[in-house]
Design a protein around this motif. Structure first.
Motif, PDB file in Angstrom:
ATOM      1  N   GLY A 152       0.690  -1.090  -0.319  1.00 38.15           N
ATOM      2  CA  GLY A 152       0.462   0.011   0.349  1.00 38.15           C
ATOM      3  C   GLY A 152       0.798   1.013   0.274  1.00 38.15           C
ATOM      4  N   THR A 153       0.473   2.899  -0.814  1.00 38.58           N
ATOM      5  CA  THR A 153       1.551   3.561  -0.276  1.00 38.58           C
ATOM      6  C   THR A 153       0.874   4.688   1.255  1.00 38.58           C
ATOM      7  OG1 THR A 153      -0.633   4.062  -2.715  1.00 38.58           O
ATOM      8  CG2 THR A 153       0.964   6.091  -1.191  1.00 38.58           C
ATOM      9  N   PRO A 154       2.030   4.124   1.374  1.00 38.48           N
ATOM     10  CA  PRO A 154       2.426   4.973   3.014  1.00 38.48           C
ATOM     11  C   PRO A 154       1.362   6.266   3.133  1.00 38.48           C
ATOM     12  CG  PRO A 154       4.725   4.486   2.261  1.00 38.48           C
ATOM     13  CD  PRO A 154       3.814   4.448   0.739  1.00 38.48           C
ATOM     14  N   GLY A 155       1.206   5.945   4.040  1.00 37.49           N
ATOM     15  CA  GLY A 155      -0.036   7.439   4.483  1.00 37.49           C
ATOM     16  C   GLY A 155       0.583   8.727   4.254  1.00 37.49           C
ATOM     17  N   THR A 156       1.955   9.363   4.470  1.00 34.50           N
ATOM     18  CA  THR A 156       2.561  10.490   4.770  1.00 34.50           C
ATOM     19  C   THR A 156       2.577  11.058   3.104  1.00 34.50           C
ATOM     20  OG1 THR A 156       3.854   9.859   5.300  1.00 34.50           O
ATOM     21  CG2 THR A 156       2.731  10.897   6.928  1.00 34.50           C
ATOM     22  N   VAL A 157       2.119  10.119   1.994  1.00 30.72           N
ATOM     23  CA  VAL A 157       3.045  10.166   0.640  1.00 30.72           C
ATOM     24  C   VAL A 157       1.634  10.663  -0.340  1.00 30.72           C
ATOM     25  CG1 VAL A 157       3.371   9.226  -1.234  1.00 30.72           C
ATOM     26  CG2 VAL A 157       4.848   8.226   0.698  1.00 30.72           C
ATOM     27  N   ARG A 158       1.695  12.022  -0.866  1.00 28.50           N
ATOM     28  CA  ARG A 158       1.246  12.531  -1.174  1.00 28.50           C
ATOM     29  C   ARG A 158       0.874  12.678  -3.337  1.00 28.50           C
ATOM     30  NH1 ARG A 158       1.752  18.101   0.086  1.00 28.50           N
ATOM     31  NH2 ARG A 158       3.473  17.629   1.737  1.00 28.50           N
ATOM     32  N   ARG A 159       2.156  12.054  -3.744  1.00 31.80           N
ATOM     33  CA  ARG A 159       1.955  11.620  -5.358  1.00 31.80           C
ATOM     34  C   ARG A 159       3.207  10.666  -5.292  1.00 31.80           C
ATOM     35  NH1 ARG A 159       4.124  15.753 -10.032  1.00 31.80           N
ATOM     36  NH2 ARG A 159       3.770  14.033 -11.704  1.00 31.80           N
ATOM     37  N   TRP A 160       3.178  10.013  -5.807  1.00 25.52           N
ATOM     38  CA  TRP A 160       4.205   8.793  -6.735  1.00 25.52           C
ATOM     39  C   TRP A 160       4.265   8.470  -7.633  1.00 25.52           C
ATOM     40  CZ3 TRP A 160       3.843   3.197  -3.900  1.00 25.52           C
ATOM     41  CH2 TRP A 160       4.669   1.985  -3.900  1.00 25.52           C
ATOM     42  N   LEU A 161       5.392   9.009  -8.190  1.00 25.25           N
ATOM     43  CA  LEU A 161       6.077   8.718  -9.470  1.00 25.25           C
ATOM     44  C   LEU A 161       6.570   7.557  -9.439  1.00 25.25           C
ATOM     45  CD1 LEU A 161       6.207  11.887 -10.967  1.00 25.25           C
ATOM     46  CD2 LEU A 161       4.314  10.882 -11.235  1.00 25.25           C
ATOM     47  N   ASN A 162       6.279   6.407  -9.996  1.00 22.89           N
ATOM     48  CA  ASN A 162       7.383   5.515 -10.445  1.00 22.89           C
ATOM     49  C   ASN A 162       7.284   5.412 -12.113  1.00 22.89           C
ATOM     50  OD1 ASN A 162       8.408   2.301 -10.028  1.00 22.89           O
ATOM     51  ND2 ASN A 162       7.043   1.651 -11.024  1.00 22.89           N
ATOM     52  N   PHE A 163       9.502   4.913 -12.377  1.00 19.23           N
ATOM     53  CA  PHE A 163       9.565   4.927 -13.394  1.00 19.23           C
ATOM     54  C   PHE A 163      10.224   3.286 -13.820  1.00 19.23           C
ATOM     55  CE2 PHE A 163       9.110   9.320 -12.289  1.00 19.23           C
ATOM     56  CZ  PHE A 163       8.649   9.583 -13.817  1.00 19.23           C
ATOM     57  N   TRP A 164       9.792   3.316 -15.045  1.00 17.74           N
ATOM     58  CA  TRP A 164      10.692   2.154 -16.005  1.00 17.74           C
ATOM     59  C   TRP A 164      10.824   2.172 -16.925  1.00 17.74           C
ATOM     60  CZ3 TRP A 164       8.275  -1.143 -19.269  1.00 17.74           C
ATOM     61  CH2 TRP A 164       6.843  -1.150 -19.574  1.00 17.74           C
ATOM     62  N   ASP A 165      12.408   1.093 -16.867  1.00 21.13           N
ATOM     63  CA  ASP A 165      12.583   1.281 -18.270  1.00 21.13           C
ATOM     64  C   ASP A 165      12.134  -0.300 -19.515  1.00 21.13           C
ATOM     65  OD1 ASP A 165      14.969   0.494 -21.254  1.00 21.13           O
ATOM     66  OD2 ASP A 165      15.103   1.940 -19.686  1.00 21.13           O
ATOM     67  N   ARG A 166      12.143  -0.468 -20.348  1.00 19.93           N
ATOM     68  CA  ARG A 166      11.843  -2.153 -20.968  1.00 19.93           C
ATOM     69  C   ARG A 166      12.781  -2.680 -20.659  1.00 19.93           C
ATOM     70  NH1 ARG A 166      12.842  -3.905 -25.288  1.00 19.93           N
ATOM     71  NH2 ARG A 166      11.581  -6.174 -26.168  1.00 19.93           N
ATOM     72  N   ASP A 167      13.669  -2.182 -20.721  1.00 21.42           N
ATOM     73  CA  ASP A 167      15.277  -3.161 -21.185  1.00 21.42           C
ATOM     74  C   ASP A 167      15.500  -2.650 -19.459  1.00 21.42           C
ATOM     75  OD1 ASP A 167      15.213  -3.068 -23.659  1.00 21.42           O
ATOM     76  OD2 ASP A 167      16.480  -1.769 -24.409  1.00 21.42           O
ATOM     77  N   ASP A 168      15.033  -3.057 -18.549  1.00 16.93           N
ATOM     78  CA  ASP A 168      15.665  -2.745 -17.025  1.00 16.93           C
ATOM     79  C   ASP A 168      14.681  -4.285 -16.647  1.00 16.93           C
ATOM     80  OD1 ASP A 168      16.318  -2.542 -14.649  1.00 16.93           O
ATOM     81  OD2 ASP A 168      15.743  -0.613 -13.846  1.00 16.93           O
ATOM     82  N   LEU A 169      15.846  -5.507 -16.834  1.00 14.03           N
ATOM     83  CA  LEU A 169      15.449  -7.024 -16.048  1.00 14.03           C
ATOM     84  C   LEU A 169      14.484  -6.548 -14.834  1.00 14.03           C
ATOM     85  CD1 LEU A 169      15.055  -9.987 -16.965  1.00 14.03           C
ATOM     86  CD2 LEU A 169      17.140  -9.870 -16.098  1.00 14.03           C
ATOM     87  N   VAL A 170      15.543  -5.511 -14.101  1.00 10.92           N
ATOM     88  CA  VAL A 170      15.238  -5.520 -12.552  1.00 10.92           C
ATOM     89  C   VAL A 170      13.789  -5.171 -12.603  1.00 10.92           C
ATOM     90  CG1 VAL A 170      15.711  -5.169  -9.851  1.00 10.92           C
ATOM     91  CG2 VAL A 170      17.708  -4.963 -12.023  1.00 10.92           C
ATOM     92  N   ALA A 171      13.479  -4.138 -13.409  1.00 13.81           N
ATOM     93  CA  ALA A 171      12.318  -3.713 -13.267  1.00 13.81           C
ATOM     94  C   ALA A 171      10.723  -4.289 -13.457  1.00 13.81           C
ATOM     95  CB  ALA A 171      11.782  -2.531 -13.667  1.00 13.81           C
ATOM     96  N   ALA A 172      10.464  -6.232 -13.240  1.00 15.30           N
ATOM     97  CA  ALA A 172       9.965  -6.892 -14.004  1.00 15.30           C
ATOM     98  C   ALA A 172       8.780  -7.055 -12.950  1.00 15.30           C
ATOM     99  CB  ALA A 172      10.243  -8.234 -13.114  1.00 15.30           C
ATOM    100  N   ARG A 173       7.411  -6.850 -14.056  1.00 11.21           N
ATOM    101  CA  ARG A 173       6.032  -6.416 -13.754  1.00 11.21           C
ATOM    102  C   ARG A 173       6.394  -4.505 -12.814  1.00 11.21           C
ATOM    103  NH1 ARG A 173       2.248  -8.628 -10.198  1.00 11.21           N
ATOM    104  NH2 ARG A 173       0.527  -8.600 -10.821  1.00 11.21           N
ATOM    105  N   PRO A 174       6.255  -4.008 -14.082  1.00 12.00           N
ATOM    106  CA  PRO A 174       6.737  -2.440 -13.483  1.00 12.00           C
ATOM    107  C   PRO A 174       5.187  -1.367 -13.095  1.00 12.00           C
ATOM    108  CG  PRO A 174       7.303  -2.817 -15.867  1.00 12.00           C
ATOM    109  CD  PRO A 174       6.636  -3.868 -15.676  1.00 12.00           C
TER     110      PRO A 174
END
Length: 319
Positions: free
Chosen positions: A244-266
């Motif tokens: 879940g999103t932490p209660g004090t976070v007001r905006r969350w941006l998540n960036f991923w690169d198609r070629d980034d193996l670590v970011a599976a299911r981004p």
């Protein structure tokens, strides 16, 4: 109001925290210029636009501690988790219909080594499978620079930091490794002022859990190349669960690169629950050039990443 800018790193060997802070800030500056925010760059790099901190915890991985139980149990658990993490990441990558044939061959070879036929593999098998799989992955030009041209065994050691964190062991007699790591991040947060938190790789897991434990105001949380989407090896072990999103976070941006193996299911918004303010991650794809796209500086130099980051810092500072 001067905001606190907190960078949280991911896996890797020993670091010079001051040098890394400078590198990350310079990457943000480059991305900000490309995004049309040249006027804000001097405030960022000069230190008067934000109180920048680098939450360093890499030294805590130098010595493996005891988890309790029979000798070797902790290491075997770490190896099993790493093998599972690699297997899922490989499977997610293989599902890409636009996969290059050479990379597909290497991924299939890695998968065979991670999940060989024949049942039981004997003592130490997970570690061997992981090293053999990474040997296959390092044959792919887009992947072989992970860790900076390190050997497969050294690369596995670094990737294994994810398992060591998530297995919640290695006690010093008072606290576990994951608790000591989160304490380093918590020490960098300003409990009284706004915090812009930027986390990379394993650091996205660390930062997420830390923010759930802290009351610090976070106008913007940025995650880069996150493994939070890995269903079997990561998600069930992240706390609190379900994600879940932490209660004090007001905006969350998540960036991923198609070629980034670590970011599976981004696409994290598909399974991260909103907080009371209905904040969920907003996942955005970026495309980096070069042989290895996972490093934080590659992400931070993207205008799509640096632009919103600098805008958030400016908005907070003008309040």
């Amino acid at each position: 109001m001067k905001p606190r800018l907190v960078f949280v790193h991911g896996i890797g060997g020993p670091r010079d925290a001051a040098a890394d802070l400078d590198e990350w800030l310079r990457a943000v500056a480059a991305g900000a210029r490309a995004a049309g925010h040249s006027a804000q760059v001097s405030a960022l790099t000069g230190g008067w636009g934000a109180d920048a901190r680098f939450a360093y915890y890499g030294d805590l991985f130098r010595t493996a501690g005891a988890q309790g139980g029979p000798a070797g149990t902790a290491e075997e658990q770490d190896d099993e988790l790493l093998a599972a993490l690699l297997l899922e990441a490989v499977d997610e990558r293989l599902a890409d219909p636009a996969l290059d044939p050479a990379e597909a061959r290497a991924l299939h070879a890695a998968r065979t080594r991670l999940a060989p036929p024949g049942g039981a593999q004997g003592t130490g098998a997970p570690a061997r499978r992981a090293v053999n799989a990474v040997t296959s992955l390092l044959a792919v030009p887009g992947l072989r620079s992970v860790g900076g041209w390190l050997s497969a065994r050294a690369t596995v050691g670094m990737l294994g930091q994810v398992a060591r964190y998530l297995n919640r062991g290695e006690t010093d007699g008072t606290t576990t490794l994951d608790q000591r790591i989160r304490a380093r991040v918590a020490d960098c947060l300003d409990p009284d002022g706004p915090n812009i938190v930027v986390a990379h790789s394993l650091g996205t897991v660390v930062a997420l859990e830390t923010l759930h434990e802290q009351a610090a105001d976070v106008p913007l949380f940025v995650t880069l190349g996150s493994p939070l989407g890995i269903r079997t090896a990561v998600q069930p072990r992240v706390r609190p669960h379900p994600l879940g999103t932490p209660g004090t976070v007001r905006r969350w941006l998540n960036f991923w690169d198609r070629d980034d193996l670590v970011a599976a299911r981004p696409l994290l918004e598909g399974f991260v629950r909103p907080n009371a303010d209905d904040v969920v991650p907003a996942s955005r794809r970026v495309d980096s050039d070069g042989a290895w796209v996972h490093p934080a500086a590659k992400y931070l130099a993207q205008p799509a990443v640096a632009g919103p980051l600098v805008e958030a810092l400016t908005t907070v500072a003008e309040r």
